[in-house]
Design an enzyme around this catalytic site. Structure first.
Site, short mmCIF file in Angstrom:
data_model
loop_
_atom_site.label_atom_id
_atom_site.label_comp_id
_atom_site.label_asym_id
_atom_site.label_seq_id
_atom_site.Cartn_x
_atom_site.Cartn_y
_atom_site.Cartn_z
N ASP A 15 0.82 -1.22 0.00
CA ASP A 15 0.00 0.00 0.00
C ASP A 15 0.85 1.27 0.00
OD1 ASP A 15 -2.10 -1.87 0.36
OD2 ASP A 15 -1.94 -1.68 2.53
N GLU A 187 -11.24 0.63 -3.62
CA GLU A 187 -10.60 1.05 -2.37
C GLU A 187 -9.37 1.88 -2.72
OE1 GLU A 187 -9.19 -2.43 -0.27
OE2 GLU A 187 -8.54 -3.37 -2.11
#
Length: 536
Positions: A15, A187
């Site tokens: 991420d 997301e």
């Protein structure tokens, strides 16, 4: 320009959020249940990266006791508004089942080293938050929106709301500005502004082998947002044979010298079962703008080899690391969940002392100190001094993914008090989390004296070793399948395990008497091996 081999942050560094401040580049990555929270790496050339800080390092910022595996700190976003650094993150308290408890916070600092502030609470409506600083001075908070009524997944789009920094609160209307595509599971939102266009970068398809980076744009921050002509600007989902799989969850960097790059998470699967033992790592791609759309060079499939300004020096990556404890706990190590490390370890006279707490795999307070596995093959070694009195006291060397998947070579004792060596493993035993029976036959050892414990991993093969004082290492136990220390075997169903393999030291005292174990040192020795592919 020089070419480097991806990933740029090997081993459990997912991420990524990237930015440039002056001549410095920074990447923040997720740490999940490992404490302290968030890893921030620094570079001056995009090729060589060094861990500089884990900013969430005290109880007022982060307390993950009770957080299940692969919960905790998700998808940090690191930005700079010209005055100070801003870090947005989620602390996930529950993720499985219909509900997700996801609390989003903001901290700030005048410099990357800190001091980092106590958190400002933002919302709990979803996860993967980011903060966008618009050119008119406004700040905008975006996160994925979850709806527990939605089936089969609760991902309901990307929500936008203004953040008023003067009062530390979200203010004004909020709107669902992007529902995602038919790939679903939208997301990881990031907003950018370029040439009058707002660009919304998102992740889709879950974090497994269908993962992708999706881009949309609008003239108005509130939308509507139109999809990129390619829809997904980066993905490996249609290219099962490329080296970098699971490519997704990215962030865009326009450098001060006019170059554009996309950083993203990726996985390098091994074995016929496509298992990512090193977890989700950070890679970088060259990118460019055309007709006010972002494109990845040679994309949308990620490239293993990429041109960046710097030439990578892999000397440290392949060097043996012998960790000693005269200056406290070395930076490479983390522990699980608790913001009160003094209850689980201390250092004294150059030794690491672990205080026996709960069982290995506890979600509350276990004494386990470990570092990331960053190579497909390596050796690990330590020397332990530990005097257990029964089978409920054990300490030693562990290769660990989560409570469901670990291998643990322990110094323990039989119920009659005789000290012995015992291997415990919990192999893909979700949802029970049970130890695999029967154990390999224990080995009796003298009740006094230090013991050297070691393991080797060569691709998927793990072998334990031990030696008494003055003796040579000898094999102990069978060869285990190290590939289960992977996201794909992490105890959850698809899209549910998010960390990576660790190796380190642990100590448990299930009697509650806090019996301690002392470790002289810890060695991590990378090894080149014929089974390893796509090694950095």
């Amino acid at each position: 320009m020089p070419r480097i081999t991806n990933p740029i942050l090997p081993g459990f560094n997912p991420d990524p959020s990237i930015l440039q401040v002056g001549n410095d580049y920074y990447i923040a990555t997720s740490t999940f249940e490992w404490f302290p929270g968030v890893q921030i790496h620094h570079s001056t050339d995009l090729a060589n990266w060094e861990l500089v800080v884990r900013p969430l390092n005290r109880k007022s910022q982060l307390d993950m006791r009770g957080n299940p595996d692969s919960c905790g700190v998700w998808a940090p976003c690191l930005t700079h508004d010209g005055d100070k650094f801003w870090l947005v993150y989620t602390d996930v308290k529950r993720k499985d089942g219909s509900f997700k408890d996801t609390h989003n916070y903001i901290v700030t600092a005048p410099s990357i080293e800190g001091p980092w502030s106590d958190p400002v609470y933002a919302n709990s409506s979803g996860f993967d938050p980011s903060l966008f600083h618009d050119d008119d001075g406004k700040k905008w908070f975006v996160n994925m929106l979850q709806d527990h009524r939605r089936r089969p997944r609760s991902f309901a789009g990307i929500v936008l709301q203004e953040f008023d920094a003067s009062i530390g609160e979200l203010v004004g209307p909020k709107k669902n500005i992007f529902l995602g595509t038919d790939l679903d599971l939208v997301e990881g939102p990031h907003l950018y502004k370029r040439n009058g266009w707002y660009h919304l970068l998102t992740a889709e398809g879950g974090t497994g082998y269908d993962h992708a980076v999706t881009l949309a744009r609008s003239r108005d921050i509130w939308g509507p947002y139109e999809l990129h002509p390619q829809k997904h600007v980066l993905t490996s989902k249609d290219s099962p044979l490329v080296a970098l799989q699971r490519a997704g969850h990215g962030d865009v960097l326009d450098t001060s010298d006019g170059k554009t790059y996309l950083v993203h998470l990726t996985g390098r699967p091994t074995t016929q079962n496509r298992r990512c033992v090193l977890g989700r790592e950070t890679a970088i791609q060259e990118a460019y703008w055309e007709d006010n759309w972002l494109y990845v060079k040679n994309g949308p499939v990620p490239s293993l080899h990429v041109e960046v300004p710097g030439t990578r020096d892999d000397t440290k990556y392949w060097a043996e690391q012998k960790y000693e404890f005269s200056d406290g706990l070395p930076q490479d190590f983390q522990w699980l969940r608790t913001p009160e490390p003094e209850r689980i370890f201390t250092t004294k006279n150059g030794k690491l002392i672990l205080l026996g707490r709960e069982s290995v795999g506890s979600w509350f307070e276990q004494s386990l100190i470990a570092r990331r596995q960053t190579h497909f093959s390596f050796d690990a070694e330590t020397v332990i001094d530990f005097s257990p009195t029964d089978e409920r006291q054990f300490a030693g060397l562990t290769a660990y993914y989560c409570r469901y998947n670990f291998f643990y070579l322990t110094v323990t004792a039989h119920s009659d008090g005789q000290r012995e060596l015992l291997i415990m493993s919990s192999e893909a035993s979700w949802p029970e989390g049970r130890l695999k029976m029967p154990f390999a036959d224990p080995v009796q050892i003298p009740n006094d004296g230090k013991v050297k414990l070691a393991l080797t991993i060569r691709g998927r093969e793990l072998q334990f070793f031990y030696a008494l004082e003055g003796e040579e290492l000898k094999k102990f136990g069978p060869i285990y399948d190290a590939s289960i220390l992977s996201d794909e075997c992490g105890g959850h169903q698809a899209h549910g395990s998010f960390t990576g393999a660790f190796v380190g030291m642990a100590c448990s005292d299930l009697n509650g008497t806090v019996l301690s174990a002392m470790f002289d040192y810890f060695v991590y020795r990378p090894v080149h091996h014929k089974t390893d592919i796509y090694e950095v």
